[in-house]
Design a protein around this motif. Sequence first.
Motif, PDB file in Angstrom:
ATOM      1  N   ALA A 283       0.833  -1.203   0.000  1.00 14.99           N
ATOM      2  CA  ALA A 283       0.000   0.000   0.000  1.00 14.99           C
ATOM      3  C   ALA A 283       0.864   1.249   0.000  1.00 14.99           C
ATOM      4  CB  ALA A 283      -0.915  -0.021   1.222  1.00 14.99           C
ATOM      5  N   ALA A 284       1.940   1.255   0.804  1.00 12.58           N
ATOM      6  CA  ALA A 284       2.802   2.436   0.891  1.00 12.58           C
ATOM      7  C   ALA A 284       3.578   2.638  -0.400  1.00 12.58           C
ATOM      8  CB  ALA A 284       3.758   2.285   2.070  1.00 12.58           C
ATOM      9  N   VAL A 285       4.004   1.547  -1.035  1.00 17.16           N
ATOM     10  CA  VAL A 285       4.728   1.656  -2.293  1.00 17.16           C
ATOM     11  C   VAL A 285       3.797   2.134  -3.399  1.00 17.16           C
ATOM     12  CG1 VAL A 285       5.922   0.347  -4.095  1.00 17.16           C
ATOM     13  CG2 VAL A 285       6.491  -0.038  -1.683  1.00 17.16           C
ATOM     14  N   ASN A 286       2.601   1.559  -3.464  1.00 15.26           N
ATOM     15  CA  ASN A 286       1.652   1.954  -4.507  1.00 15.26           C
ATOM     16  C   ASN A 286       1.238   3.413  -4.375  1.00 15.26           C
ATOM     17  OD1 ASN A 286       1.714  -0.551  -5.671  1.00 15.26           O
ATOM     18  ND2 ASN A 286      -0.184  -1.283  -4.709  1.00 15.26           N
ATOM     19  N   ALA A 287       1.219   3.905  -3.145  1.00 16.34           N
ATOM     20  CA  ALA A 287       0.825   5.296  -2.919  1.00 16.34           C
ATOM     21  C   ALA A 287       1.980   6.259  -3.152  1.00 16.34           C
ATOM     22  CB  ALA A 287       0.295   5.449  -1.494  1.00 16.34           C
ATOM     23  N   GLY A 288       3.154   5.725  -3.474  1.00 13.77           N
ATOM     24  CA  GLY A 288       4.301   6.601  -3.713  1.00 13.77           C
ATOM     25  C   GLY A 288       4.908   7.149  -2.449  1.00 13.77           C
ATOM     26  N   VAL A 289       4.651   6.491  -1.303  1.00 13.45           N
ATOM     27  CA  VAL A 289       5.238   6.929  -0.040  1.00 13.45           C
ATOM     28  C   VAL A 289       6.590   6.234   0.169  1.00 13.45           C
ATOM     29  CG1 VAL A 289       4.976   6.955   2.470  1.00 13.45           C
ATOM     30  CG2 VAL A 289       3.019   7.437   0.987  1.00 13.45           C
ATOM     31  N   LEU A 290       6.620   4.928   0.013  1.00 10.96           N
ATOM     32  CA  LEU A 290       7.850   4.145   0.134  1.00 10.96           C
ATOM     33  C   LEU A 290       8.247   3.612  -1.236  1.00 10.96           C
ATOM     34  CD1 LEU A 290       7.206   1.997   3.370  1.00 10.96           C
ATOM     35  CD2 LEU A 290       8.405   4.189   3.184  1.00 10.96           C
ATOM     36  N   SER A 291       9.504   3.200  -1.340  1.00 12.51           N
ATOM     37  CA  SER A 291       9.972   2.546  -2.562  1.00 12.51           C
ATOM     38  C   SER A 291      11.026   1.522  -2.171  1.00 12.51           C
ATOM     39  CB  SER A 291      10.564   3.567  -3.543  1.00 12.51           C
ATOM     40  OG  SER A 291      11.717   4.167  -2.979  1.00 12.51           O
ATOM     41  N   PRO A 292      11.149   0.442  -2.942  1.00 11.25           N
ATOM     42  CA  PRO A 292      12.220  -0.530  -2.651  1.00 11.25           C
ATOM     43  C   PRO A 292      13.581   0.140  -2.768  1.00 11.25           C
ATOM     44  CG  PRO A 292      10.607  -1.433  -4.190  1.00 11.25           C
ATOM     45  CD  PRO A 292      10.321   0.033  -4.084  1.00 11.25           C
ATOM     46  N   ALA A 293      14.476  -0.192  -1.855  1.00  6.24           N
ATOM     47  CA  ALA A 293      15.821   0.376  -1.897  1.00  6.24           C
ATOM     48  C   ALA A 293      16.614  -0.254  -3.028  1.00  6.24           C
ATOM     49  CB  ALA A 293      16.524   0.126  -0.565  1.00  6.24           C
ATOM     50  N   PRO A 294      17.601   0.448  -3.562  1.00  5.72           N
ATOM     51  CA  PRO A 294      18.472  -0.160  -4.585  1.00  5.72           C
ATOM     52  C   PRO A 294      19.081  -1.443  -4.047  1.00  5.72           C
ATOM     53  CG  PRO A 294      18.884   2.189  -4.400  1.00  5.72           C
ATOM     54  CD  PRO A 294      17.958   1.844  -3.285  1.00  5.72           C
TER      55      PRO A 294
ATOM     56  N   GLY B 284      17.229  -4.099  -3.669  1.00  6.92           N
ATOM     57  CA  GLY B 284      16.051  -4.893  -3.369  1.00  6.92           C
ATOM     58  C   GLY B 284      16.001  -5.535  -2.000  1.00  6.92           C
ATOM     59  N   ASP B 285      16.831  -5.085  -1.045  1.00  3.70           N
ATOM     60  CA  ASP B 285      16.874  -5.733   0.256  1.00  3.70           C
ATOM     61  C   ASP B 285      16.108  -4.979   1.331  1.00  3.70           C
ATOM     62  OD1 ASP B 285      17.712  -7.741   2.076  1.00  3.70           O
ATOM     63  OD2 ASP B 285      19.242  -6.371   2.847  1.00  3.70           O
ATOM     64  N   GLY B 286      15.558  -3.826   1.003  1.00  3.42           N
ATOM     65  CA  GLY B 286      14.875  -3.056   2.038  1.00  3.42           C
ATOM     66  C   GLY B 286      14.007  -1.981   1.418  1.00  3.42           C
ATOM     67  N   TYR B 287      13.587  -1.062   2.273  1.00  2.00           N
ATOM     68  CA  TYR B 287      12.674  -0.006   1.844  1.00  2.00           C
ATOM     69  C   TYR B 287      13.165   1.336   2.351  1.00  2.00           C
ATOM     70  CZ  TYR B 287       9.519  -3.763   0.557  1.00  2.00           C
ATOM     71  OH  TYR B 287       8.969  -4.876  -0.031  1.00  2.00           O
ATOM     72  N   ARG B 288      12.778   2.361   1.605  1.00  5.37           N
ATOM     73  CA  ARG B 288      13.059   3.729   2.010  1.00  5.37           C
ATOM     74  C   ARG B 288      11.930   4.615   1.508  1.00  5.37           C
ATOM     75  NH1 ARG B 288      18.113   5.520  -1.914  1.00  5.37           N
ATOM     76  NH2 ARG B 288      16.984   5.468  -3.907  1.00  5.37           N
ATOM     77  N   PHE B 289      11.856   5.815   2.027  1.00  8.04           N
ATOM     78  CA  PHE B 289      10.852   6.757   1.544  1.00  8.04           C
ATOM     79  C   PHE B 289      11.220   7.226   0.151  1.00  8.04           C
ATOM     80  CE2 PHE B 289       9.617   6.765   5.903  1.00  8.04           C
ATOM     81  CZ  PHE B 289       8.273   7.144   5.912  1.00  8.04           C
ATOM     82  N   ARG B 290      10.191   7.426  -0.653  1.00  3.05           N
ATOM     83  CA  ARG B 290      10.449   7.855  -2.016  1.00  3.05           C
ATOM     84  C   ARG B 290      11.176   9.192  -2.033  1.00  3.05           C
ATOM     85  NH1 ARG B 290       8.456  10.781  -6.137  1.00  3.05           N
ATOM     86  NH2 ARG B 290       6.766  11.662  -4.933  1.00  3.05           N
ATOM     87  N   HIS B 291      10.890  10.014  -1.045  1.00  2.00           N
ATOM     88  CA  HIS B 291      11.617  11.270  -0.918  1.00  2.00           C
ATOM     89  C   HIS B 291      11.884  11.535   0.549  1.00  2.00           C
ATOM     90  CE1 HIS B 291      13.015  15.353  -1.506  1.00  2.00           C
ATOM     91  NE2 HIS B 291      13.006  15.131  -2.814  1.00  2.00           N
TER      92      HIS B 291
END
Length: 1018
Positions: free
Chosen positions: A328-339, A341-348
């Motif tokens: 849900a957070a990725v689809n909403a553009g809040v989070l994105s997979p980190a380079p 592919g091992d984790g997550y970070r905020f899109r900005h």
Amino acid sequence: MLGAVETRCVSPAFVGRAAELGTLEEALAGAAAGNPQALLIGGEAGVGKTRLLEEFAGTACHRGAVVALGGCVEIGADGLPFAPFSTALRALRRELPEQLAAAAAGQEEELARLLPEIGTPAVREAGRHDEDGMARLFELTARLLERVTAEHTVVLVLEDLHWADASTRYLLAYLFRTLRTGRLVVLATYRSDDIHRRHPLRPLLAELDRLRTVRRIELARFTRDEVRLQVAGILAQEPEPDQVDAIFKRSDGNAFFVEELAVAAREGCRTGLTDSLRDLLLVRVEGLPETAQQVARIVAEGGSTVEYRLLDAVARLAEDDLIAALRAAVNAGVLSPAPGGDGYRFRHSLVREAVSDDLLPGERSRLNRRYAQALEGDPTLVPADQRATRLASYWYHAHEPAKALPAVLDASVEARRRHAYAEQLRLLERAMDLWDDAPDAVRDTLRPVDHAEVYPPCGSDPATTALSYLDLLAEAAVAGRLCAERERALKITKRALRLLDEEHDPQRTAWFWIQRSRLVQSLARGDGWKEIATAQDLVRGLPPSEVHAEVLAMAAHWSMLHQPGPQALTAAERAVEYARMVGADDIAANARLTLGSLMVDAGQIEAGLRHMYEVRDEVVARSLALVVGRSHVNLPSVLEGVGRSEESVRILQEGLRLMERMGLRVAEAWIWSNLAESLISLGRWDEAAEAAVNAQRRGQLAAPYGSGANSLAFLALARGEVSDAGRHLATSRSTYGPHDPMPQHDLPIAGLTIGVAVAEGRLPDARAELARALRPGFPPGTQRYAWPLLLEAATAEADARTLPAAREGREEVLDGIFGAVKRLTTNAPVWLAHEQWVRAELHRAQGRSTPDTWSEVVSAFEPLERPYDLARVRYRLAESLLTGGGADDERDRATELLRLARTVAGHLGARPLADAAEALARRARLRLTPTVEPAPAPADRAAALGLTSRERDVLRLVTAGHTNRRIAEELFISPKTASVHVSNILAKLGVSGRGEAAAVAHRLGLFPAGSLVPGSTG
């Protein structure tokens, strides 16, 4: 359901930035041609730096380049040491594994401080940490990149420099200054709106602005038309003009805010158009399901990037629920997979900061505690090189001193192991803040052996004795010195000494005084002797210890540089003895180098050199970096000091190869400066000039830079480039400064000052400089600097012997030089030769110069392989042979001597000596080159008057106001012959006296301006 349909919040079309992208592509082309490129991209948060990088990265990859991306990792207010470089090198290793392994071959242990995957860094240094450690790592990193990029174009991207730790900033500055070859683009970004007046990145940006090799790109906000294009891309349709106007006005052209406002408008939310920007940033987060919001808050407090397994452990959700929240957070553009592919970070990062700022105080502490507990339970949740620093940060921000203190100390050890001394200092200062809040039971479990490497045991067992606050101060003082935070380190030593006033612990107190000595000298606050003497008083009478050995070694080394003599020799011998008794190998090796040098100064040349050669071979075999560099600096210097220049050059050239392999750039600068001196002695002047310039380029230390300037000043003076000599001399004088006078600095400067003053016709200034140099006397071991100075002064007096203005004070000056000659030692053939030379010049100054005297000087220099010195004394011998006319055999000998002197001078570019040799030959009517039939010369006025060539020479000297005796000396004829020539000239000119003859010569312009004063040479 797993979440809402994915929201498009980024325009698929790249908008604007054509000029900036063109600059980056131009840099890529330059790098592909083998010229490294360095660029900085600045702009406010959200202006589009990352999007520009993504576009450029795509272009670079399309053209066959490898893009290695690394970002500065923020954890709370902490930056991970070298994080962007570690990440980028890891990416480079994935893309070019064989090439990186080959480039790192032989230096894996050192480079593992940045990239643990390529080797195992040493748990403890081979010796102690030193100022060269970080520089060595930086140099090896630069060499690694140059080798990898020799055949592959690489784009090294470092994002978010505003979060960079100090060590990352230092390494980046080093690369920007030193990279000269390779197909490499180094590209770094930073938030310009975060760089306030006291921001630590600000000095680096100012420094890089001064480098012509670094280009800075500042991204401006979008224009209204660019905003329209961006909104059209997000909405997939052309927006209404009113909507564009509203978004442009509210966003002020910031690309990220344009995105947020466009999405908000599309979804029918007007909040972003009326409320604060912070609320706008939270709109999309608050539209997420509650579980997704909870996950977003957890990620916000975890750092720039949070690994999936760590997030799973902290969130404590069922795996399906966690994945649903993340989707849900990725689809909403809040989070994105980190380079990777091992984790997550905020899109900005702006959204992350807004979410983090929205956390309640108790909520923030709780999340940090859960992160710390999860990481303690399973250390594999994060990369090994980040574990200690992140655990320390989590516990610290959880506000639990009992857990935070040990974790912070472990992180400081990790920082030290990586040569990240600035981060070590910051962590140690944090540990000091935590010290009183941590329970006694926790502090009692801490041991110096685990957390305090630099502090000597001082009579206690570091494995069983509890760590003390003084141990922390000791570690912090050394860390501050090693990362150039010397003011902070000095304050720490003051605090420690105040605490030690209340205790009777002479060893620990002496140790801190030694640190103060180093800091005082580094900060140009003094020569450091007061502090060393205090330490000596404290350990006097105590049994041997590592501290005692270090104090004695420091005292001996200081005395070697400032006041060499018997006391220094005794201190060096005791330092070696004590260091061996307590097993302090590095102190022993340094003390043995000092001892060998002092033995040579004392006349034990072969024994002293044997000591130094043994140390060099031992430390090279053991790769004891702390002493390897010094051994290849001091040994050649001592060899040069006894006239063994060829031997010195061989060792210096070996040292350059070794320093390059080991990355010892500071020692390399010293080696270049010493090489310049030895090459000058050997007459390899062009090579010497290149070496001197390299000494100034290769390091930032004052001493080798100043020494290089001295060599350049000598060469310029000997080549007749007086203004250049003065400029280099001024550079040397300002580089050394007045705070720490040493004979090896002051005496060469004094000699050059005399030389420049004489060349500019300022004999009184030259005499004043000589008086200043003679006043303190010449300590033992300074003959290599003192003899050239005395020679310069004696030569100046001899050249000025006939000048009326020089008569006053001459006898006092000569007496001073004679007195110094009697007291100065001559422990090697080269200085015995110099003694003879100086005495010969003094005899010339007194009008007592004889061919026999100069023949002895020439004989002394002929076996010494010092061609310039030999050419100068040959010139003087020829001059002496020709004085008084000279017999035929003496004239033949003088001709050959002048021919040899002129040939050497011409080869070296020593124009004053070459001109003097030719002028002397002309005056004596000697032919230095084979006879060539001259072309018919046009008739001149002197010939029309019936003057012969010799009469013309005599008339020139008459016109200059010389007496018959002076004319005879200049032309190597008798005074009677000079008188006959003058009488003939008066008759031919039809005048009755010398004054009328001079007037006729002036009126007819027989002699060009400047030709009426005979030249001289030293």
